[in-house]
Scaffold this motif. Structure first.
Motif, PDB file in Angstrom:
ATOM      1  N   GLN A 178     -16.717  21.296  17.186  1.00  0.00           N
ATOM      2  CA  GLN A 178     -15.426  21.834  16.719  1.00  0.00           C
ATOM      3  C   GLN A 178     -14.436  20.702  16.447  1.00  0.00           C
ATOM      4  N   ARG A 179     -14.480  19.685  17.306  1.00  0.00           N
ATOM      5  CA  ARG A 179     -13.508  18.587  17.179  1.00  0.00           C
ATOM      6  C   ARG A 179     -13.695  17.778  15.906  1.00  0.00           C
ATOM      7  N   THR A 190     -11.538  30.257  14.049  1.00  0.00           N
ATOM      8  CA  THR A 190     -12.540  30.117  15.108  1.00  0.00           C
ATOM      9  C   THR A 190     -11.857  29.839  16.446  1.00  0.00           C
ATOM     10  N   ARG A 199     -16.248  31.076  23.577  1.00  0.00           N
ATOM     11  CA  ARG A 199     -16.713  32.195  22.748  1.00  0.00           C
ATOM     12  C   ARG A 199     -16.404  33.463  23.515  1.00  0.00           C
ATOM     13  N   GLU A 218     -20.920  21.770  21.829  1.00  0.00           N
ATOM     14  CA  GLU A 218     -20.309  22.723  20.890  1.00  0.00           C
ATOM     15  C   GLU A 218     -18.832  22.406  20.673  1.00  0.00           C
ATOM     16  N   VAL A 219     -18.167  21.986  21.743  1.00  0.00           N
ATOM     17  CA  VAL A 219     -16.754  21.589  21.632  1.00  0.00           C
ATOM     18  C   VAL A 219     -16.636  20.358  20.724  1.00  0.00           C
ATOM     19  N   ASP A 260     -13.728  18.631  13.008  1.00  0.00           N
ATOM     20  CA  ASP A 260     -12.853  19.090  11.918  1.00  0.00           C
ATOM     21  C   ASP A 260     -11.378  18.825  12.198  1.00  0.00           C
ATOM     22  N   TYR A 276      -6.871  29.500  18.075  1.00  0.00           N
ATOM     23  CA  TYR A 276      -7.838  29.521  16.981  1.00  0.00           C
ATOM     24  C   TYR A 276      -7.528  28.392  16.004  1.00  0.00           C
ATOM     25  N   VAL A 330     -11.105  28.228  19.812  1.00  0.00           N
ATOM     26  CA  VAL A 330     -11.328  26.839  20.247  1.00  0.00           C
ATOM     27  C   VAL A 330     -11.781  26.814  21.706  1.00  0.00           C
ATOM     28  N   ASN A 372      -7.375  20.780  20.294  1.00  0.00           N
ATOM     29  CA  ASN A 372      -8.758  20.307  20.131  1.00  0.00           C
ATOM     30  C   ASN A 372      -9.505  20.270  21.471  1.00  0.00           C
ATOM     31  N   HIS A 373      -8.990  21.031  22.433  1.00  0.00           N
ATOM     32  CA  HIS A 373      -9.673  21.264  23.713  1.00  0.00           C
ATOM     33  C   HIS A 373      -9.840  19.973  24.529  1.00  0.00           C
ATOM     34  N   ASP A 427      -8.645  27.614  12.116  1.00  0.00           N
ATOM     35  CA  ASP A 427      -9.330  28.128  10.928  1.00  0.00           C
ATOM     36  C   ASP A 427     -10.150  29.377  11.268  1.00  0.00           C
TER      37      ASP A 427
END
Length: 253
Positions: free
Chosen positions: A88-89, A66, A71, A84-85, A91, A62, A68, A51-52, A64
């Motif tokens: 993503q987190r 995408t 880009r 943006e991170v 989810d 990745y 992580v 989760n970065h 799902d």
């Protein structure tokens, strides 16, 4: 079927310390994926890369489908902005060794906070879900209690409810029972079993070999930043192929 998590040649260094040395693995949707290995083998670091919370030094991760944290344009990777991170987190739920609850908030408020602040949900909707989740983890009657009024096992169950409140598609557990007294471990594992039965995709760093054997679909043994052995938990635990795995299991089983 797309993998829920895919790691391709993932490396991570802290200064001159090379912690992850090329991790390749896939976790399928609805799978319970267990990571075992000695302290310092890179398990928790790998989890935090998903989760970065930690930036990888090389490779691709990745979730799902995408990428992580980055880009890709042509051959180049560009780091995503913090906003943006954070998106993503949303989810990805994460449960830590230490419960990390807000001490000044009740159990209900802890579980309600992120959906209201991050997803801008109405307090009413968030509170209703929070109460349902506390019921689900067996703490419906403790919604007004503060963390200091709860046992370690109860706090960890609130932490799981808090992670679930964001309706994640993936749950990461970083040794969720290691800080608990032995008699409280079972109540947390029971909640995790329940999640597994419901089809939640889970990656679990654990020392609980019984849980891995009983609930896990896949098991990876890591040591010194590499995947030494992987397979079905029962196969790896009862019939390890590598000397390093045999040596580790002889000490923990």
């Amino acid at each position: 079927m797309n993998a829920m998590v895919k790691a391709e040649g993932v490396h991570k260094s802290f200064g001159s310390a090379h912690i992850l040395k090329g991790i390749d693995l896939e976790v399928n949707p609805r799978e319970v994926f267990c990571l075992i290995g000695p302290s310092g083998s890179g398990k928790s670091t790998f989890l935090r890369c998903i989760n970065h919370l930690e930036k990888i030094s090389a490779g691709r991760l990745y979730v799902d489908g995408t990428l992580v944290g980055y880009r890709q344009q042509g051959d180049k990777l560009y780091e995503l902005k913090e906003k943006e991170v954070a998106a993503q987190r949303r989810d990805i739920g994460m449960v830590f060794q230490r419960f990390n609850l807000f001490p000044h908030m009740t159990a209900l408020e802890n579980v309600t906070e992120a959906p209201v602040q991050v997803k801008r949900e109405s307090k009413t909707v968030a509170r209703e879900r929070a109460q349902r989740l506390l019921d689900r983890v067996g703490l419906g009657d403790k919604s007004g209690h503060y963390p200091s009024q709860l046992s370690g096992g109860q706090q960890q169950r609130v932490a799981i409810a808090r992670a679930l409140a964001m309706e994640p598609k993936l749950m990461l557990f970083d040794e969720p029972t290691s800080a608990l007294d032995p008699e409280l471990v079972g109540e947390v594992l029971d909640v995790m079993r329940d999640l597994a039965e419901d089809g939640m995709t889970m990656i679990v760093v654990t020392h609980e070999m019984g849980f891995a054997r009983e609930v896990g679909d896949s098991l990876v043994f890591m040591d010194d930043g590499v995947v030494v052995e992987s397979g079905h938990p029962r196969d790896v635990l009862t019939n390890p192929q590598h000397e390093r795995t045999k040596s580790f299991l002889s000490k923990v089983l």
